[in-house]
Design a protein around this motif. Structure first.
Motif, mmCIF file in Angstrom:
data_model
loop_
_atom_site.group_PDB
_atom_site.id
_atom_site.type_symbol
_atom_site.label_atom_id
_atom_site.label_comp_id
_atom_site.label_asym_id
_atom_site.label_seq_id
_atom_site.Cartn_x
_atom_site.Cartn_y
_atom_site.Cartn_z
ATOM 1 N N TYR A 46 0.907 -1.608 -0.269
ATOM 2 C CA TYR A 46 -0.935 -0.091 -0.562
ATOM 3 C C TYR A 46 0.827 1.739 0.005
ATOM 4 N N GLU A 50 1.619 0.226 4.191
ATOM 5 C CA GLU A 50 1.864 -0.823 4.939
ATOM 6 C C GLU A 50 1.840 -2.325 3.931
ATOM 7 N N GLU A 52 1.097 -6.735 3.132
ATOM 8 C CA GLU A 52 1.140 -8.224 3.200
ATOM 9 C C GLU A 52 1.520 -8.987 1.762
ATOM 10 N N HIS A 71 -2.684 0.872 -3.799
ATOM 11 C CA HIS A 71 -1.883 -0.306 -3.488
ATOM 12 C C HIS A 71 -1.212 -1.272 -5.310
#
Length: 104
Positions: A46, A50, A52, A71
């Protein structure tokens, strides 16, 4: 990204990412259903910092809600990542994954 088919209320695309390759920065304004064809690991980065990272496997499928944060997906696996995604758009001609450059 290849468009497989398109009609007024949906767009179906095939995405192929080589190991280390990334999809451009974008948002996902519509609901979508994704099916992994091949691949083993993916990272979603992102713009706000952030990250993941998760394993994927062929045949994995699921619904995804709209995502307004900018993102991109990165293939961090050791094999080619491929998925087919059905985007449920709200109007004919809608871009199902507008790039960050279009967000001004």
């Amino acid at each position: 990204m290849e468009v497989i088919t398109e009609r007024d209320d949906l767009v179906i695309r095939r995405l192929v990412l080589q190991p280390g390759e990334e999809l451009g920065w974008h948002v996902d304004p519509f609901h979508r259903f994704s099916v992994v064809i091949r691949g083993d690991r993916l990272r979603i980065e992102y713009r706000d910092g952030e990250v993941e990272e998760f394993d994927v496997q062929p045949g994995e499928a699921g619904w995804n809600a709209p995502e307004a944060r900018v993102h991109r997906a990165v293939n961090v696996g050791s094999t080619v990542f491929e998925e087919v995604v059905t985007f449920y758009v709200d109007r004919p001609g809608a871009d199902p994954q507008p790039g960050a450059a279009h967000l001004a």
